[in-house]
Design a protein around this motif. Structure first.
Motif, PDB file in Angstrom:
ATOM      1  N   ALA A 200       0.885  -1.226  -0.114  1.00 41.91           N
ATOM      2  CA  ALA A 200       0.141  -0.090  -0.226  1.00 41.91           C
ATOM      3  C   ALA A 200       0.801   1.126  -0.070  1.00 41.91           C
ATOM      4  CB  ALA A 200      -0.958  -0.073   1.396  1.00 41.91           C
ATOM      5  N   ILE A 201       1.956   1.353   0.810  1.00 39.17           N
ATOM      6  CA  ILE A 201       2.888   2.445   0.792  1.00 39.17           C
ATOM      7  C   ILE A 201       3.588   2.616  -0.613  1.00 39.17           C
ATOM      8  CG2 ILE A 201       5.207   3.260   1.595  1.00 39.17           C
ATOM      9  CD1 ILE A 201       4.282   2.060   4.410  1.00 39.17           C
ATOM     10  N   LEU A 202       3.827   1.321  -1.131  1.00 36.16           N
ATOM     11  CA  LEU A 202       4.425   1.528  -2.690  1.00 36.16           C
ATOM     12  C   LEU A 202       3.531   2.106  -3.604  1.00 36.16           C
ATOM     13  CD1 LEU A 202       7.100   0.895  -4.086  1.00 36.16           C
ATOM     14  CD2 LEU A 202       6.313  -1.346  -4.544  1.00 36.16           C
ATOM     15  N   GLU A 203       2.115   1.776  -3.469  1.00 42.97           N
ATOM     16  CA  GLU A 203       1.238   2.068  -4.162  1.00 42.97           C
ATOM     17  C   GLU A 203       1.046   3.826  -4.292  1.00 42.97           C
ATOM     18  OE1 GLU A 203      -3.645   2.060  -4.951  1.00 42.97           O
ATOM     19  OE2 GLU A 203      -2.736   0.668  -3.438  1.00 42.97           O
ATOM     20  N   ALA A 204       0.893   4.278  -3.137  1.00 43.59           N
ATOM     21  CA  ALA A 204       0.853   5.625  -2.444  1.00 43.59           C
ATOM     22  C   ALA A 204       2.212   6.506  -3.222  1.00 43.59           C
ATOM     23  CB  ALA A 204       0.799   5.796  -1.160  1.00 43.59           C
TER      24      ALA A 204
END
Length: 558
Positions: free
Chosen positions: A527-531
């Motif tokens: 999720a952090i990578l997506e953001a």
């Protein structure tokens, strides 16, 4: 290891020698009644095999590259490959730091080490009101993936290893690095480097924390799990004694508290369902090379032996790589003086030599002007050349563990190990490192040690050249590096433009997914990578996590 009869004979001869020396000391007294290391370990007048009467070569020393790794983690050490020369660098904007990186690589540096500014370290964007006055000052300002792209522009990430000194937002910075690599066409499995990611020492000694211990430990173990599957050559944590030492600890406390924190991280990962041999080979450590030359060498050797025993006996690790303590070293910033700064070149050289003789895997040498400002190009070049002289000109890299077997070094290594175990046992009784930190135990021990050290300097018992002895009048320093005050305005303008040009819907969706993941027990890294890829800023991502996790409030230690 030694013949009992010959030891007894030697002990008698040694006593006879001591008796003879007494009369000479009465006529020509020694400089002090008692000699001690900085950890208050008594230094004897002479060391002989009698000092090591219970020494077991196989159990205490062994061979390089073999358990208990006292003599080093690689069988040939620097005969095969030199340590990574990794100068810590970062200031102002990503553009300026990128130029410094390229300069250092051109001069023979073999790895990058990124210093981030304080707002980045505590999860604020450059336009936040609390960032004012600190943007780009002690490191580079990184607000978004765009800054990270600029930072590594023209630097192929499959050909260099990168260390990043970041803790509370470590997952975000690592995600940015992975995303930059992908844009370069470099897959995650080809990335090599280290993320510091050590939050426990932030609560103890440094202060760049954001979230409470529970969520912070979750972020760390999420990185362990994610990298084990996706970034297998990445060192997922650099368990740091460096900042513990800079805060005023002794060498013994530095090792004891660092390894106690290491125990907590390993236990947390196991509790999260990871197999010890799945993640332990990618753990790394970060130590300080201080001024007490022989104590520092013995400290590094003792740390390897203790960690090997911890991993094998406490955690049941079977892979020898899980038992290896691999570490980066930085020379002691707290020993640099603003008075007669050129003397710092000599201090740093001896500190660096102790790290090499102690078997470090990677080394940063401080620049002589760092007590006054961020290092200039001239000073950082001298610092790098210091490592290169040690590596190529003085012969200490030609044999493995050249001081191994020294009666003094082995005795000192044993004494340091014994004292470290006492601290670890005390911390275990409290319920482990997080509980000891909560009670203020480590903080109090460090504060007391720092106070004693400062008292010794002020009384003159501890000599500091240029400060309390051999003082002289000096001209004001010239040629110091100054960060342009306009950096903050440039960063804010860049950030404003980014927000205008990115897809707001994509950012909102990514942050919504991150909030959902944080409220569940799923791994946060995807999720952090997506953001990050949506160009959500560091501050925006941290704010979502702040809202879910809360913020840590420092405990007052009396």
């Amino acid at each position: 290891m030694f013949d009992k009869t010959k030891l007894e004979e030697l002990e008698g001869r040694e006593q006879k020698w001591k008796d003879q020396v007494k009369s000479k000391i009465e006529r020509y007294p020694e400089r002090r009644e008692e000699f001690e290391t900085d950890s208050k370990i008594t230094i004897e007048r002479l060391y002989t095999p009698v000092s090591l009467k219970d020494f077991d070569y196989g159990e205490d020393l062994g061979f390089p590259g073999e358990y208990p790794f006292t003599r080093g983690v690689q069988p040939t050490m620097y005969r095969g490959r030199l340590w990574t020369m990794r100068q810590y660098a970062g200031f102002g904007t990503a553009e300026e730091t990128n130029q410094r990186f390229k300069y250092l690589l051109e001069q023979g540096q073999t790895g990058l080490s990124v210093a981030f500014d304080l707002p980045t370290q505590i999860g604020y964007d450059s336009d936040h009101m609390l960032a004012r006055g600190e943007v780009g000052k002690v490191g580079v300002a990184i607000d978004s993936l765009q800054d990270m792209e600029t930072l590594f522009d023209g630097i192929p990430l499959d050909q260099v290893s990168t260390s990043m000194t970041i803790n509370a937002p470590a997952a975000i910075i690592l995600a940015m690095y992975i995303a930059v690599a992908e844009k370069q066409g470099v897959p995650p499995h080809k990335l090599k480097g280290t993320i510091q990611n050590d939050i426990l020492k932030e609560y103890v000694a440094r202060g760049t924390y954001i979230f409470p211990p529970g969520p912070s430990m979750r972020l760390i173990t999420d990185i362990f799990a994610y990298c084990a599957k996706n970034v297998p050559n990445w060192n997922t944590i650099s368990i740091s004694g460096y900042h513990i030492r800079e805060a005023g600890s002794t060498a013994v406390q530095e090792i004891a508290f660092t390894l106690a924190n290491g125990i907590a991280y390993v236990q947390a990962a196991i509790d999260a369902g990871l197999d010890v041999d799945q993640f332990a080979p990618r753990l790394s450590f970060f130590f300080n090379a201080h001024l007490n030359f022989f104590e520092e060498i013995a400290k590094f050797r003792a740390a390897r032996r203790i960690w090997a025993k911890i991993m094998k006996e406490r955690f049941g690790a079977k892979n020898p790589r899980s038992m290896m303590l691999r570490f980066h070293t930085q020379t002691a910033g707290c020993t640099l003086t603003a008075q007669q700064p050129s003397v710092n070149i000599i201090r740093v050289a001896f500190q660096a030599l102790s790290a090499v003789l102690g078997g470090t895997q990677s080394l940063h040498t401080n620049s002589y002007d760092e007590a006054l400002a961020l290092p200039s190009e001239e000073s950082v070049l001298i610092a790098l050349r210091t490592q290169q002289v040690i590596a190529h000109e003085i012969g200490v890299t030609d044999t493995v563990d050249p001081l191994g077997g020294s009666y003094f070094i082995e005795s000192l290594t044993n004494q340091i190990e014994e004292n470290v175990w006492k601290y670890i046992e005390e911390i275990d009784k409290m319920g482990g490192a997080p509980k000891a930190i909560e009670k203020g135990y480590m903080q109090k021990e460090i504060q007391d040690s720092a106070y004693r050290y400062q008292q010794a300097v002020e009384s003159g018992e501890k000599v500091v050249i240029g400060v309390n002895k051999f003082k002289m009048k000096e001209e004001p320093p010239k040629g110091l590096l100054k960060v342009d005050p306009a950096v903050v305005e440039r960063q804010i303008e860049k950030l404003k433009k980014l927000k205008e040009e990115r897809d707001p819907r994509q950012v909102a969706e990514a942050l919504k997914h991150l909030r959902s993941a944080a409220c569940s027990d799923e791994n946060l890294m995807p999720a952090i990578l997506e953001a990050v890829k949506a160009y959500a800023t560091l501050g925006e991502i941290c704010n979502v996590l702040r809202e879910v996790f809360g913020e840590y409030q420092q405990q007052i230690v009396v």
